[in-house]
Design an enzyme around this catalytic site. Structure first.
Site, PDB file in Angstrom:
ATOM      1  N   ASP A  35       0.825  -1.207   0.000  1.00 47.55           N
ATOM      2  CA  ASP A  35       0.000   0.000   0.000  1.00 47.55           C
ATOM      3  C   ASP A  35       0.858   1.256   0.000  1.00 47.55           C
ATOM      4  OD1 ASP A  35      -2.329   1.442  -0.059  1.00 47.55           O
ATOM      5  OD2 ASP A  35      -3.014   0.843   1.930  1.00 47.55           O
ATOM      6  N   HIS A  36       0.198   2.396  -0.116  1.00 43.37           N
ATOM      7  CA  HIS A  36       0.894   3.690  -0.212  1.00 43.37           C
ATOM      8  C   HIS A  36       1.805   3.920   0.990  1.00 43.37           C
ATOM      9  CE1 HIS A  36      -1.637   5.714   2.803  1.00 43.37           C
ATOM     10  NE2 HIS A  36      -2.600   4.943   2.325  1.00 43.37           N
ATOM     11  N   ASP A  37       2.990   4.464   0.690  1.00 44.70           N
ATOM     12  CA  ASP A  37       3.964   4.893   1.693  1.00 44.70           C
ATOM     13  C   ASP A  37       4.534   3.785   2.578  1.00 44.70           C
ATOM     14  OD1 ASP A  37       3.681   7.624   0.868  1.00 44.70           O
ATOM     15  OD2 ASP A  37       1.772   7.655   1.936  1.00 44.70           O
TER      16      ASP A  37
END
Length: 138
Positions: free
Chosen positions: A133-135
């Site tokens: 997922d993001h980051d």
């Protein structure tokens, strides 16, 4: 001219890397292993023992296709000192965000998703269908 790739390892992970690499345009030159009785996991390819491995010719790359992360790290350190570089291999059916950071020697398998701002560290394996997922940092 196709880029030459040497694959270190001879197990099922090396076989997967071979198929992904070919689908990405690499020319597999040989398999490499530490075991003296190792055999190429696909077709008839030259086998090199790691003790006989030479320094790379311009444009040659090595992919460490060994599942054990400690062995993978050790081999990457040894081979880096010899001048080898480690490409990123991304299966065509994976998706990687344009701002994701992918370090050297990473394999991203089929249908994996690496989302925006993610960072995948050196030599990581992001396997089939994985979602990063993001980051997130791996």
């Amino acid at each position: 001219m196709a880029r030459r790739l040497f694959i270190f390892g001879t197990g099922s992970h090396a076989r997967k890397v071979y198929h992904y690499a070919v689908s990405c345009g690499w020319q597999v030159a040989a398999f490499v292993d530490e075991a003296p009785d190792a055999e190429a996991p696909v077709g008839v390819f030259p086998m090199l023992q790691s003790k006989d491995l030479f320094s790379p010719v311009a444009g040659d790359s090595m992919f460490i296709a060994v599942g054990d992360p400690l062995v993978r790290r050790r081999l990457m350190c040894q081979l880096k000192r010899m001048g080898w570089n480690f490409p990123v291999i991304i299966h065509p059916a994976a998706w990687v965000a344009p701002d994701a950071v992918i370090e050297e020697g990473v394999l991203i398998a089929a249908t994996a998703v690496i989302d925006t701002g993610a960072r995948i560290g050196r030599g990581a394996i992001i396997d089939i269908g994985a979602l990063v997922d993001h980051d997130v940092q791996v």
